[in-house]
Design an enzyme around this catalytic site. Structure first.
Site, PDB file in Angstrom:
ATOM      1  CG  LEU A 306     -44.443 -30.656 -66.989  1.00 18.36           C
ATOM      2  CD1 LEU A 306     -45.756 -30.174 -67.591  1.00 18.36           C
ATOM      3  CD2 LEU A 306     -44.712 -31.435 -65.717  1.00 18.36           C
ATOM      4  N   GLY A 313     -37.628 -17.009 -58.936  1.00 14.75           N
ATOM      5  CA  GLY A 313     -37.429 -15.639 -58.494  1.00 14.75           C
ATOM      6  C   GLY A 313     -35.988 -15.245 -58.227  1.00 14.75           C
ATOM      7  CB  CYS A 522     -37.141  17.614 -69.020  1.00  7.91           C
ATOM      8  SG  CYS A 522     -35.571  18.437 -69.289  1.00  7.91           S
TER       9      CYS A 522
END
Length: 663
Positions: A306, A313, A522
């Site tokens: 599985l 996180g 830029c």
């Protein structure tokens, strides 16, 4: 935005009726910097601040040994390794792998789980060779494997993964060549599991298996109804990009059964998005996936694995909440929930438990690198005292001056509206020729002086009026940094990803400036103007003034180096960066902790101008020849001297060999 969080409040003196007390001004401490930059929240156990105010790195966490990051950077610069500089710490990578496996081992022991954990690293998080080689080596004691999401990543994984007890998870879109390669990997002793992402792939696998005579190990990726949250929540659910719906999974079962290959179906995989900030979402997904797993076993599939995917996180802001840049759980909570939920589902159906797999790339790779870059200069709001205004000056200037003189804690909100209105009128008068250029300059100086005065009041107020919430950002300096956001931190531009950014030195001094960061490109998007904060996001970063040189032997106008570090950006950023304005890869060093201090394991030089021009199909020899011809023509026309022409050619050729960033 709560501007009160952006500056410390001054201490209010206590006064008694008996005798006045004199209070000493509070001096800035490293504890103040720790609180301001939240380093203990996101940096523990690898990053902290030492007694002299420099960031320290403890690559082995609480097992001892630390490095002064400023001293390390200066030592590397003395070796002609220029900034910007990405510093990787392989010891941190090793520690992250050890922690993840230790957490699952503890959870398995706690719940008496009769199975094992076999983690895999998703190659897409950071494909750099040195990092992957270290990761495979560090993962060997734990049979830690790799996950490939494309054919190139599969080729990398096959070449690097030599431990036959590790797993090779084959994800992503697949063609015949991909599937053939994955099947043939079994002949090398690899446990290569082909995870079906599209319904058409099952036919390719069956055909390739029959042609090659190799029994495949197959998995299915399920589209769960449980949806993730945060930035990647939209990548999950019924309309997710990858995976099979429940009806499609049933079709796979029927096709494998018809081909007498149902025993090849051994893995269930799901993924509910990257950077899952709430543990409740993970629990819901585990519950749903566990039920799908046991149902597949009931249908006759030979279920053994599985794979809970990624999503573990990283606490980028240190708040330990369900905010998108944080998480409200730790690694042990995560492992406990995975183990407990799967065991419970299997026990209810009296089924053997699966080998547990996770693809926790972000949680493994984020901490191991620090990007250090220097500040080149700044653009500041004028800090001069406002000009003296007399009765002879224009009425608009007198109105502005009266506003400035009258500002106090009772009328600052009204004064802000007045100052803004008078400035607008001054610009309008200038446009119609009724105000001189010097008078317009005076008007703008008084306006900024009004804003400064009002901001001081706002910083010390309990309530911030809505129209003044952006005043801190309006008044902020712009610090120009030797960096390309698009190359080194593309997620800050693309998806407003937050990374901890802070000075790596002078942390025993109070930062008196509020600034946003502008990079070398830029491009108006080449900036960072969102930063971590305990409460949501702040739009300015507290920084120190750029000091002038105190060494009289140097140029007195020369500023002392000021270094910033970007932390926790070791996943995705390097590989997703682009060549905007042809700023190439940065210099990279690998630093290994030793009993004597540290050693430089490897130095990967950043791109030269020659190399980046080659990426966009320029032949530098052709370019040099073009300049040579132009100089010869200019010599003939006496527009350039011989010495000047040679200097131009030398500079041109030397520049081609140089780093794309500034010295």
């Amino acid at each position: 935005m709560d501007v009160n969080a952006l500056a410390p409040k001054p201490q209010t003196p206590e006064v008694t009726t008996e005798s006045p007390q004199v209070t000493e001004e509070k001096t800035w401490t490293i504890e103040d910097s720790e609180k301001l930059y939240r380093i203990q929240g996101w940096g523990d156990p690898y990053f902290s601040i030492n007694a002299v105010g420099n960031v320290t790195v403890s690559p082995k966490a609480n097992r001892g040994g630390s490095l002064d990051l400023l001293k390390l950077v200066e030592s590397l610069k003395s070796r002609n390794i220029e900034l910007p500089l990405l510093i990787r710490f392989p010891d941190i990578l090793e520690d992250r792998i050890e922690r993840l496996n230790a957490c699952f081992a503890k959870a398995i022991a706690r719940y008496s789980y009769p199975g094992v954990y076999r983690g895999v690293y998703p190659v897409k998080c950071n494909q750099e060779r040195h990092l992957l080689e270290d990761l495979v080596r560090f993962g060997q004691p734990y049979n830690f494997g790799l996950e490939a999401g494309s054919k190139p990543e599969l080729l990398i994984a096959l070449a690097l993964l030599k431990n036959h007890d590790s797993l090779l998870i084959c994800n992503g879109y697949k063609d015949q060549e991909y599937i053939d390669t994955a099947l043939l990997a079994q002949r090398l002793g690899q446990t290569a599991i082909i995870v079906l992402e599209q319904i058409e792939e099952v036919n390719l696998v069956i055909a390739a298996s029959q042609q090659l005579g190799i029994r495949p190990i197959v998995g299915v990726r399920a589209k769960l109804s449980t949806k993730g949250m945060g930035r990647w929540g939209g990548s999950t659910g019924d309309r997710a990009k990858f995976g099979l719906t429940i009806p499609e999974i049933m079709d796979v079962v029927e096709k494998l059964k018809k081909a007498e290959m149902l025993d090849s179906l051994q893995l269930l995989h799901f993924h509910i998005g990257s950077q899952i900030s709430s543990i409740s979402v993970i629990k819901d997904a585990l519950q749903e996936a566990s039920q799908i797993y046991v149902e597949l076993a009931k249908l006759g599939a030979n279920m053994k694995y599985l794979d809970v995917g990624g999503g573990l996180g990283v606490d980028y802001d240190g708040s330990k909440t369900n905010f998108h840049a944080s998480k409200n759980y730790n690694m042990q909570n995560y492992a406990n929930d995975v183990v407990a939920e799967v065991k419970e589902a299997c026990e209810e159906r009296k089924l053997p438990v699966p080998t547990l797999i996770s693809e926790s790339g972000r949680a493994i790779a984020s901490h191991q690198s620090v990007l250090v870059f220097d500040v080149l200069g700044s653009s500041d709001i004028p800090m001069d005292e406002p000009p003296v205004i007399t009765e002879k000056d224009h009425l608009i200037l007198r109105n502005l001056d009266d506003t400035y003189q009258s500002i106090n804690e009772d009328n600052y909100q009204e004064a802000y509206h007045d100052a803004t209105q008078f400035k607008g009128e001054a610009i309008s008068l200038f446009g119609f020729g009724y105000l001189s250029l010097s008078d317009r300059a005076k008007a703008e100086k008084i306006h900024w002086a009004c804003c400064r005065k009002i901001l001081e009041i706002v910083r010390n107020s309990d309530y911030i009026p809505d129209e003044l919430e952006d005043l801190e950002k309006i008044m902020a300096s712009i610090y120009y940094v030797n960096l390309s956001v698009f190359k080194s931190a593309p997620d800050t531009w693309a998806i407003d990803q937050l990374f901890p950014i802070m000075p790596i030195h002078r942390l025993d001094e109070e930062p008196t400036k509020r600034a946003t960061l502008a990079d070398l490109t830029c491009d108006s998007d080449g900036k960072i103007d969102q930063f971590i904060d305990l409460r949501d996001v702040k739009y300015v970063l507290e920084l120190h003034s750029l000091e002038q040189s105190s060494d009289l032997s140097q140029n007195p106008n020369e500023k002392q180096p000021y270094y910033l570090g970007m932390f926790l950006a070791g996943a995705y950023q390097e590989i997703m960066g682009n060549l905007h304005n042809l700023f190439g890869d940065t210099n990279v060093v690998h630093i290994k902790l030793t009993p004597q201090g540290y050693q430089i394991e490897s130095v990967i030089k950043g791109d030269t101008m020659n190399e980046v021009l080659g990426y966009v199909q320029y032949d530098t020899e052709d370019l040099i020849e073009s300049i040579r011809r132009q100089t010869e023509q200019a010599l003939e026309q006496k527009r350039i001297s011989l010495e000047e022409s040679q200097l131009l050619l030398q500079n041109y050729e030397r520049s081609l060999r140089r780093y794309t960033y500034l010295h």
